[in-house]
Design an enzyme around this catalytic site. Structure first.
Site, PDB file in Angstrom:
ATOM      1  N   CYS A 163      30.838 -61.977  12.466  1.00 31.46           N
ATOM      2  CA  CYS A 163      31.440 -61.670  13.771  1.00 31.46           C
ATOM      3  C   CYS A 163      31.878 -62.936  14.507  1.00 31.46           C
ATOM      4  O   CYS A 163      33.027 -63.077  14.902  1.00 31.46           O
ATOM      5  CB  CYS A 163      30.431 -60.894  14.601  1.00 31.46           C
ATOM      6  SG  CYS A 163      30.931 -60.666  16.299  1.00 31.46           S
TER       7      CYS A 163
ATOM      8  N   ALA B  91      46.540 -51.899   5.160  1.00 35.39           N
ATOM      9  CA  ALA B  91      46.919 -51.662   6.566  1.00 35.39           C
ATOM     10  C   ALA B  91      45.764 -51.062   7.345  1.00 35.39           C
ATOM     11  O   ALA B  91      45.958 -50.241   8.240  1.00 35.39           O
ATOM     12  CB  ALA B  91      48.151 -50.770   6.636  1.00 35.39           C
TER      13      ALA B  91
ATOM     14  N   TYR C 292      42.275 -51.899   9.831  1.00 40.48           N
ATOM     15  CA  TYR C 292      42.341 -52.571  11.132  1.00 40.48           C
ATOM     16  C   TYR C 292      42.424 -54.083  11.004  1.00 40.48           C
ATOM     17  O   TYR C 292      43.118 -54.734  11.782  1.00 40.48           O
ATOM     18  CB  TYR C 292      41.215 -52.099  12.065  1.00 40.48           C
ATOM     19  CG  TYR C 292      39.905 -52.856  11.977  1.00 40.48           C
ATOM     20  CD1 TYR C 292      39.678 -53.978  12.758  1.00 40.48           C
ATOM     21  CD2 TYR C 292      38.892 -52.430  11.126  1.00 40.48           C
ATOM     22  CE1 TYR C 292      38.477 -54.660  12.680  1.00 40.48           C
ATOM     23  CE2 TYR C 292      37.688 -53.106  11.053  1.00 40.48           C
ATOM     24  CZ  TYR C 292      37.484 -54.214  11.826  1.00 40.48           C
ATOM     25  OH  TYR C 292      36.299 -54.904  11.750  1.00 40.48           O
ATOM     26  N   ILE C 293      41.772 -54.666   9.982  1.00 39.11           N
ATOM     27  CA  ILE C 293      41.832 -56.132   9.859  1.00 39.11           C
ATOM     28  C   ILE C 293      43.248 -56.559   9.455  1.00 39.11           C
ATOM     29  O   ILE C 293      43.835 -57.484  10.047  1.00 39.11           O
ATOM     30  CB  ILE C 293      40.770 -56.634   8.858  1.00 39.11           C
ATOM     31  CG1 ILE C 293      39.371 -56.392   9.441  1.00 39.11           C
ATOM     32  CG2 ILE C 293      40.970 -58.112   8.530  1.00 39.11           C
ATOM     33  CD1 ILE C 293      38.216 -56.788   8.553  1.00 39.11           C
TER      34      ILE C 293
ATOM     35  N   ALA D 196      43.354 -57.627   2.443  1.00 36.28           N
ATOM     36  CA  ALA D 196      42.459 -57.060   3.466  1.00 36.28           C
ATOM     37  C   ALA D 196      42.244 -55.588   3.125  1.00 36.28           C
ATOM     38  O   ALA D 196      42.735 -54.696   3.807  1.00 36.28           O
ATOM     39  CB  ALA D 196      43.077 -57.222   4.858  1.00 36.28           C
ATOM     40  N   VAL D 197      41.520 -55.361   2.027  1.00 37.25           N
ATOM     41  CA  VAL D 197      41.355 -53.974   1.554  1.00 37.25           C
ATOM     42  C   VAL D 197      39.951 -53.440   1.825  1.00 37.25           C
ATOM     43  O   VAL D 197      39.567 -52.412   1.291  1.00 37.25           O
ATOM     44  CB  VAL D 197      41.678 -53.868   0.040  1.00 37.25           C
ATOM     45  CG1 VAL D 197      43.134 -54.174  -0.230  1.00 37.25           C
ATOM     46  CG2 VAL D 197      40.775 -54.777  -0.788  1.00 37.25           C
ATOM     47  N   GLY D 198      39.199 -54.152   2.616  1.00 39.02           N
ATOM     48  CA  GLY D 198      37.873 -53.653   2.967  1.00 39.02           C
ATOM     49  C   GLY D 198      36.796 -54.676   2.707  1.00 39.02           C
ATOM     50  O   GLY D 198      37.069 -55.790   2.233  1.00 39.02           O
ATOM     51  N   ARG D 199      35.570 -54.312   3.039  1.00 35.44           N
ATOM     52  CA  ARG D 199      34.445 -55.230   2.899  1.00 35.44           C
ATOM     53  C   ARG D 199      33.308 -54.517   2.175  1.00 35.44           C
ATOM     54  O   ARG D 199      33.167 -53.310   2.284  1.00 35.44           O
ATOM     55  CB  ARG D 199      33.992 -55.716   4.290  1.00 35.44           C
ATOM     56  CG  ARG D 199      35.092 -56.526   4.975  1.00 35.44           C
ATOM     57  CD  ARG D 199      34.717 -56.951   6.355  1.00 35.44           C
ATOM     58  NE  ARG D 199      33.614 -57.880   6.404  1.00 35.44           N
ATOM     59  CZ  ARG D 199      33.700 -59.206   6.224  1.00 35.44           C
ATOM     60  NH1 ARG D 199      34.879 -59.764   5.969  1.00 35.44           N
ATOM     61  NH2 ARG D 199      32.634 -59.971   6.307  1.00 35.44           N
TER      62      ARG D 199
ATOM     63  N   HIS E 160      43.262 -47.596  42.501  1.00 34.50           N
ATOM     64  CA  HIS E 160      44.716 -47.528  42.309  1.00 34.50           C
ATOM     65  C   HIS E 160      45.351 -48.875  42.632  1.00 34.50           C
ATOM     66  O   HIS E 160      44.936 -49.503  43.598  1.00 34.50           O
ATOM     67  CB  HIS E 160      45.310 -46.457  43.227  1.00 34.50           C
ATOM     68  CG  HIS E 160      46.799 -46.366  43.113  1.00 34.50           C
ATOM     69  ND1 HIS E 160      47.423 -45.799  42.027  1.00 34.50           N
ATOM     70  CD2 HIS E 160      47.776 -46.822  43.940  1.00 34.50           C
ATOM     71  CE1 HIS E 160      48.733 -45.890  42.183  1.00 34.50           C
ATOM     72  NE2 HIS E 160      48.983 -46.511  43.341  1.00 34.50           N
TER      73      HIS E 160
HETATM   74  C1  LIG Z   1      38.547 -60.388  10.619  1.00 31.01           C
HETATM   75  C2  LIG Z   1      37.463 -59.506  11.170  1.00 31.01           C
HETATM   76  C3  LIG Z   1      37.575 -59.013  12.449  1.00 31.01           C
HETATM   77  C4  LIG Z   1      36.558 -58.221  12.979  1.00 31.01           C
HETATM   78  N1  LIG Z   1      36.714 -57.757  14.253  1.00 31.01           N
HETATM   79  C5  LIG Z   1      35.744 -56.973  14.788  1.00 31.01           C
HETATM   80  C6  LIG Z   1      35.848 -56.515  16.130  1.00 31.01           C
HETATM   81  O1  LIG Z   1      36.812 -56.807  16.832  1.00 31.01           O
HETATM   82  N2  LIG Z   1      34.838 -55.754  16.631  1.00 31.01           N
HETATM   83  C7  LIG Z   1      33.750 -55.411  15.873  1.00 31.01           C
HETATM   84  O2  LIG Z   1      32.859 -54.713  16.384  1.00 31.01           O
HETATM   85  N3  LIG Z   1      33.624 -55.840  14.604  1.00 31.01           N
HETATM   86  C8  LIG Z   1      34.585 -56.616  14.043  1.00 31.01           C
HETATM   87  N4  LIG Z   1      34.436 -57.080  12.770  1.00 31.01           N
HETATM   88  C9  LIG Z   1      33.247 -56.660  11.997  1.00 31.01           C
HETATM   89  C10 LIG Z   1      32.033 -57.488  12.380  1.00 31.01           C
HETATM   90  O3  LIG Z   1      32.307 -58.840  12.142  1.00 31.01           O
HETATM   91  C11 LIG Z   1      30.844 -57.027  11.553  1.00 31.01           C
HETATM   92  O4  LIG Z   1      30.662 -55.647  11.727  1.00 31.01           O
HETATM   93  C12 LIG Z   1      29.577 -57.732  11.982  1.00 31.01           C
HETATM   94  O5  LIG Z   1      29.697 -59.127  11.829  1.00 31.01           O
HETATM   95  C13 LIG Z   1      28.393 -57.239  11.143  1.00 31.01           C
HETATM   96  O6  LIG Z   1      27.232 -57.855  11.575  1.00 31.01           O
HETATM   97  P1  LIG Z   1      25.975 -58.016  10.619  1.00 31.01           P
HETATM   98  O7  LIG Z   1      24.922 -58.671  11.438  1.00 31.01           O
HETATM   99  O8  LIG Z   1      25.691 -56.731   9.972  1.00 31.01           O
HETATM  100  O9  LIG Z   1      26.445 -58.984   9.439  1.00 31.01           O
HETATM  101  P2  LIG Z   1      27.187 -60.376   9.399  1.00 31.01           P
HETATM  102  O10 LIG Z   1      27.851 -60.690  10.668  1.00 31.01           O
HETATM  103  O11 LIG Z   1      27.999 -60.329   8.160  1.00 31.01           O
HETATM  104  O12 LIG Z   1      25.986 -61.414   9.229  1.00 31.01           O
HETATM  105  C14 LIG Z   1      25.212 -61.437   8.082  1.00 31.01           C
HETATM  106  C15 LIG Z   1      24.548 -62.790   7.971  1.00 31.01           C
HETATM  107  O13 LIG Z   1      23.607 -62.745   6.913  1.00 31.01           O
HETATM  108  C16 LIG Z   1      23.606 -63.994   6.225  1.00 31.01           C
HETATM  109  N5  LIG Z   1      23.044 -63.762   4.886  1.00 31.01           N
HETATM  110  C17 LIG Z   1      23.552 -62.992   3.902  1.00 31.01           C
HETATM  111  N6  LIG Z   1      22.735 -62.995   2.833  1.00 31.01           N
HETATM  112  C18 LIG Z   1      21.683 -63.797   3.149  1.00 31.01           C
HETATM  113  C19 LIG Z   1      20.504 -64.200   2.459  1.00 31.01           C
HETATM  114  N7  LIG Z   1      20.241 -63.751   1.233  1.00 31.01           N
HETATM  115  N8  LIG Z   1      19.654 -65.018   3.082  1.00 31.01           N
HETATM  116  C20 LIG Z   1      19.895 -65.477   4.341  1.00 31.01           C
HETATM  117  N9  LIG Z   1      20.994 -65.131   5.040  1.00 31.01           N
HETATM  118  C21 LIG Z   1      21.872 -64.293   4.452  1.00 31.01           C
HETATM  119  C22 LIG Z   1      25.074 -64.375   6.226  1.00 31.01           C
HETATM  120  O14 LIG Z   1      25.259 -65.761   6.030  1.00 31.01           O
HETATM  121  C23 LIG Z   1      25.515 -63.911   7.620  1.00 31.01           C
HETATM  122  O15 LIG Z   1      25.404 -64.948   8.568  1.00 31.01           O
HETATM  123  C24 LIG Z   1      35.415 -57.908  12.206  1.00 31.01           C
HETATM  124  C25 LIG Z   1      35.281 -58.416  10.912  1.00 31.01           C
HETATM  125  C26 LIG Z   1      36.299 -59.203  10.401  1.00 31.01           C
HETATM  126  C27 LIG Z   1      36.130 -59.748   9.016  1.00 31.01           C
END
Ligand SMILES: Cc1cc2nc3c(=O)[nH]c(=O)nc-3n(C[C@H](O)[C@H](O)[C@H](O)COP(=O)(O)OP(=O)(O)OC[C@H]3O[C@@H](n4cnc5c(N)ncnc54)[C@H](O)[C@@H]3O)c2cc1C
Length: 477
Positions: free
Chosen positions: A47, A187, A189-190, A279-282, A454
């Site tokens: 994020c 296409a 959101y990313i 950008a086909v998903g995560r 307003h």
């Molecule tokens: C380009 C883009 C734009 C986005 N825009 C939005 C938005 O506008 N609004 C929104 O709500 N969401 C958005 N998102 C999605 C959002 O970034 C994610 O939903 C969010 O970051 C998920 O949080 P998380 O804590 O689950 O995981 P992450 O943020 O992925 O964090 C996981 C962490 O775990 C660490 N990790 C992984 N494996 C290990 C391990 N074995 N040991 C120690 N550490 C580890 C990683 O290094 C990472 O820091 C966007 C994503 C992208 C790619």
């Protein structure tokens, strides 16, 4: 320093310091638990470092540039020059400020921070491998664990991210110069947010999408407003195609896309690009955790199924955020992080997704929450809807942005508000009002009779609620 394989212990181990993990760690510590947070990369996760924040910084930068250059109607004549490297440095400054803030917040809350990669040894023990040669490893026993390892971009065959021309969203947030020709595969959101950024900054952007619609998870009348605006910004769409392969020609990438319907295989298209964004998903990061050693189950896509209290199949192991499945949104991860921490501390917490908003920061923006009319009907609820078009909003006219609408969905019999879809200016902000109303169990009349300032865009919400009751003032009911 070689740490060696010393075993220590903690009440709550959190793996991953993204918005799911760091929020879980802070809340657990606030609740008096001994908490250790392990992070292998940067604080803030995807994020802050590669997602929400950097993309929104570039969306804002590109918006300023584009609006300044297209304001003749308002009597403004400007021809802005964009130094992308300076915009990227500014964006990096925002990211640095926020990520260092996360570290400080965790420390101030009393969370023990450990840098390293965590891997399960068994269902109560983790091994942490420290980065760098000779840094060694250590083991940590835990009473409870919260897995918050997030997600990473999906690669597709033939388009490996190891060539600088083929990038994921991570790379597309760090281009040194504005690409002349950018091809975006996907296409969703990313893809659409980054298409908005680079078309506003002057790239020739083409988007390839295997389905027949941009933003396929949104209703067609919403997605088409965003697509039409993107087309006006110069984005070229190729629906019903999949990216098949690419070759290099005169220093440029030439991408071949084939019809997604294999019967039409002979009409392949070729697109040249100096950059290709896939950008086909995560996909969830569960494959590097030795998760089987903890006995935690994953589904066929690698996500960790959880119940409403964020528990996995193991009573003392929780999963939050992207790793626990859709919707992959930062605020969904944070909410789950809080709930997991509270459940561990013995509180009666649970996640309720009915008021979970989502936003897409395209031009115009989309904000949604709760159920659509069809989803409500599928759940056996008889819906009633009300709409208000921004064309009839005085505030939208003064902002020169009149595309889109607010739609409110309520249960017909009780008039309880159960959902909303907004496409238009500031939709990402406006949706918060309806999320709060759903959370509070509000009815259409509660919104309709609330006095709205307003002239504001939020009056459109009031009018949509009144329209659902046949009582809108500024439109025919
Ligand atoms: C380009 C883009 C734009 C986005 N825009 C939005 C938005 O506008 N609004 C929104 O709500 N969401 C958005 N998102 C999605 C959002 O970034 C994610 O939903 C969010 O970051 C998920 O949080 P998380 O804590 O689950 O995981 P992450 O943020 O992925 O964090 C996981 C962490 O775990 C660490 N990790 C992984 N494996 C290990 C391990 N074995 N040991 C120690 N550490 C580890 C990683 O290094 C990472 O820091 C966007 C994503 C992208 C790619």
């Amino acid at each position: 320093m070689v740490v060696g394989d010393v075993t220590t212990s903690t009440d709550v181990l959190v793996i991953g310091a993204g918005p799911g993990g760091y929020v879980a760690a802070i809340r657990a510590s606030q609740l008096g638990l001994d908490v250790t947070l392990v992070e292998k990369g940067e604080y803030g996760g995807a994020c802050l470092n590669r997602g929400c924040i950097p993309s929104k910084a570039l969306i804002n930068g590109s918006k300023l540039a584009s609006e300044a250059g297209h304001a003749e109607e308002l009597g403004i004549y400007a021809d802005p020059t964009v130094a992308l490297d300076e915009m990227i440095s500014w964006k990096d400054g925002v990211v640095d400020q926020l990520t260092s803030g996360i570290e400080q917040l965790c420390t101030a809350a009393g969370v023990n921070l450990l840098q390293g990669t965590a891997e399960f040894a068994d269902e109560n023990k983790i091994r942490i491998v420290h980065q760098g040669e000779g840094q060694g490893s250590e083991s940590l026993k835990f009473e409870n664990c919260i897995i918050a390892t997030g997600s990473r971009p999906i690669e597709i065959p033939e388009f490996d991210f190891d060539d600088e021309r083929i990038v994921s969203s991570d790379g597309a947030l760090n281009f040194e110069t504005v690409p002349d020709e950018l091809v975006i595969v996907g296409a969703g959101y990313i893809g659409m947010e980054l298409a908005t950024v680079y078309s506003r900054l002057g790239s020739d952007v083409s988007v390839i999408e295997m389905l027949e619609q941009a933003l396929p998870s949104y209703q067609e009348d919403i997605a088409s407003i965003v697509r039409k605006r993107a087309e006006r910004l110069g984005v070229d769409f190729h629906f019903g195609y999949t990216a098949d392969s690419w070759t290099e020609s005169d220093g440029e990438a030439v991408l071949t896309a084939v019809p997604a319907d294999e019967a039409a295989h002979d009409s392949a298209i070729e697109l040249t690009a100096d950059r290709i964004l896939v950008a086909v998903g995560r996909r969830p990061v569960t494959d590097t955790l030795s998760i089987d050693d903890a006995g935690v189950e994953t589904n066929s896509q690698g996500f960790i199924p959880t119940d409403s209290r964020c528990r996995t199949n193991k009573e003392h192991i929780f999963a939050v955020g992207d790793v626990a499945g859709e919707p992959m949104l930062a605020h969904k991860g944070s909410k789950e992080g809080e709930v997991a921490a509270e459940v561990i501390a013995g509180e009666a917490a649970a996640v309720d997704y009915q008021a979970l908003p989502a936003a897409v920061f395209t031009d115009p923006e989309i904000g949604t929450v709760g159920l659509t009319e069809n989803e409500a009907a599928n759940e056996g609820i008889t819906p009633v809807t009300g709409e208000f078009q921004f064309q009839a909003s005085g505030r939208a006219l003064t902002a020169n942005r009149t595309e889109g609408f607010v739609r409110i969905v309520a249960e017909k019999e009780t008039e309880r508000v159960i959902g909303a879809q907004i496409v238009g200016p500031e939709a990402s902000e406006l949706i918060a009002e309806i999320a709060a109303m759903i959370e509070m169990g509000a009815k259409l009349q509660d919104i309709g009779s609330t006095v709205h300032t307003h002239p504001t865009l939020s009056e459109a919400i009031m009018e949509a609620a009144q329209n659902a009751r046949g009582k809108a003032i500024h439109r025919r009911n």
